[in-house]
Write an enzyme that holds these catalytic residues in place. Structure first.
Site, short mmCIF file in Angstrom:
data_model
loop_
_atom_site.label_atom_id
_atom_site.label_comp_id
_atom_site.label_asym_id
_atom_site.label_seq_id
_atom_site.Cartn_x
_atom_site.Cartn_y
_atom_site.Cartn_z
N ASP A 34 0.81 -1.23 0.00
CA ASP A 34 0.00 0.00 0.00
C ASP A 34 0.84 1.27 0.00
OD1 ASP A 34 0.75 -0.98 2.63
OD2 ASP A 34 -0.35 0.72 3.45
N LYS A 146 -5.98 -0.51 6.99
CA LYS A 146 -4.76 -0.22 7.76
C LYS A 146 -4.65 1.27 8.01
CE LYS A 146 -0.24 0.77 6.50
NZ LYS A 146 1.02 0.57 5.78
N GLU A 187 -2.16 0.01 13.94
CA GLU A 187 -0.70 0.01 13.79
C GLU A 187 -0.05 1.20 14.51
OE1 GLU A 187 0.69 -0.05 9.71
OE2 GLU A 187 2.78 -0.03 10.31
N GLU A 189 3.18 2.12 15.38
CA GLU A 189 4.57 1.68 15.19
C GLU A 189 5.54 2.52 16.01
OE1 GLU A 189 6.01 1.67 11.12
OE2 GLU A 189 8.05 1.16 11.75
N LYS A 229 -0.98 -4.47 14.57
CA LYS A 229 0.24 -4.51 13.75
C LYS A 229 1.33 -3.70 14.44
CE LYS A 229 1.93 -3.46 9.10
NZ LYS A 229 1.60 -3.55 7.67
N SER A 300 2.79 -8.87 8.53
CA SER A 300 2.19 -7.94 7.57
C SER A 300 3.34 -7.09 7.05
CB SER A 300 1.12 -7.07 8.25
OG SER A 300 0.62 -6.11 7.34
N TYR A 363 5.31 6.00 4.50
CA TYR A 363 4.67 4.96 3.72
C TYR A 363 3.85 5.52 2.58
CZ TYR A 363 4.51 0.01 3.61
OH TYR A 363 4.75 -1.28 3.25
P1 13P Z 1 7.30 -2.63 6.57
O1 13P Z 1 7.11 -4.11 6.70
O2 13P Z 1 8.10 -2.23 5.37
O3 13P Z 1 7.75 -1.98 7.84
O4 13P Z 1 5.88 -2.01 6.25
C1 13P Z 1 4.73 -2.55 6.70
C2 13P Z 1 3.66 -1.53 6.71
O5 13P Z 1 2.62 -1.74 6.17
C3 13P Z 1 3.91 -0.27 7.41
O6 13P Z 1 2.72 0.45 7.54
#
Ligand code: 13P
Length: 363
Positions: A34, A146, A187, A189, A229, A300, A363
């Protein structure tokens, strides 16, 4: 505190739970494809390929027409552009994937913007018309979504402000998705950027995940119809002390056990700049570690499933079969790792030692 709320209707709960469980079926995980059109620049530039809509279409066609993709890929996350693009045979990519038995996911966030008043931290935008977009995406065949938020580790960050805002934004997104029959992938992160050691990463990740589940609870999100995630818990990219896969696995699962409710059906880790082999070996160790695991533990991955494919393809039509072979290998390796059955080193990447780390990754 308002405790007078309604659970989602039973039929909707059943649908969300069915989708979430299908995504984390044994031996399978998610291909994150994505990347926004802008963020394909860096990937294409390496091969001197112009980042045009047509080149992006050709690349995604390469991915989605790979034979046996469905053997280890349960779901694919698409960008809005890709969902409606067509393969050479005239089918939209959404239809093509669904006909292969792959669940279609959609990135619905609109990217990261500065969070004023914080120490150079960010928040993620896209809530404004989300209710209507989710309704349309569901009608157009998407069953999961996502939304990525990022938190940085530094001396004074992540701040309380950033943790509270980002986890709340994710909870709002999740409740909107569920109202439209879409399973939200949550997610939050924690970035790998920095010199911190694994224990600092563990503390930050646990703090963020605890806040995340408080926010999801406050927004009455139906946990059985969600997936988490997160980052794996690793030392910072610049930390001199590296940890073994078993240490990473132990600390990652321990962090999740302390914060992620057992009602959540699955945790699908992002690769976050790990090399392809590293991401697979860590997932394998996670699935073998001797700790209780009340959720499915899968992947993922974006970079860790696509780096070899891009290197093998290099933008050349004649390399498409080779590139598709690389995708099959990465899918198989992670499908095995997801069940704890990968033998480290047994399925090498196209360029085995290549680093996939990108500072402040967009992203
Ligand atoms: P990476 O696996 O490259 O970290 O990306 C996964 C993703 O969808 C980040 O939003």
């Amino acid at each position: 505190m308002n405790t007078n709320f309604h659970y989602l209707p039973c039929a909707l709960q059943d649908e969300l739970r069915r989708i979430a469980n299908a995504i984390v079926a044994p031996g399978k995980g998610i291909l994150a494809a994505d990347e926004s059109p802008g963020s394909m620049d860096k990937k294409f530039l390496l091969h001197s390929l112009p980042n045009t809509e047509e080149n992006r279409r050709i690349y995604r066609q390469l991915l989605f027409t790979t034979e046996h993709l469905e053997d280890h890929i349960s779901g694919v996350i698409l960008h809005n552009e890709t969902l409606y693009q067509k393969a050479d045979n005239g089918k939209t990519f959404g239809d093509l994937l669904r006909q292969r038995g792959i669940i279609v996911g959609i990135k619905v966030d609109k990217g990261i913007v500065p969070l004023p008043g914080s120490l150079d931290e960010g928040t993620t935008e896209g809530l404004d018309d989300l209710y209507y977009r989710c309704g349309k995406y569901k009608r157009d065949g998407c069953d999961f979504a996502k939304w990525r938020c990022v938190l940085k580790i530094g001396k004074h960050v992540p701040s309380y402000q950033a943790i509270l805002d980002n986890t709340n934004v994710l909870a709002r997104y999740a409740s909107i998705c569920q109202s439209q029959g879409i399973v939200p992938i949550v997610e939050p992160e924690v970035l790998v950027d920095g010199e911190h050691d694994i224990i600092r990463a563990q503390k930050v990740t646990e703090t963020v995940l605890a806040a995340q589940y408080k926010a999801l609870h406050d927004h009455h999100v139906y946990l059985e119809g969600t997936l988490l995630k997160p980052n794996m818990i690793t030392p910072g990219q610049k930390c001199p002390r590296r940890n073994s896969p078993e240490e990473v696995a132990y600390i990652t699962v321990q962090g999740c056990l302390r914060t992620v409710p057992a009602a959540v059906p699955g945790i699908v880790f992002l690769s976050g700049g790990q090399s392809e082999e590293e991401a697979t070996v860590h997932l394998n160790a996670i699935n073998n570690i001797n700790l209780r695991q009340p959720w499915e533990l899968s992947f993922s991955y974006g970079r860790a499933l696509q780096a070899s494919v891009l290197d093998a393809w290099a933008g050349k039509r004649e390399n498409i079969p080779l590139a598709q072979g690389e995708l099959q290998k990465r899918c198989k390796a992670n499908g095995l790792a997801r069940d704890g059955k990968y033998v480290p080193g047994s399925i090498p990447a196209f360029k085995p030692d290549k680093s996939l780390y990108v500072e402040d990754h967009k992203y």
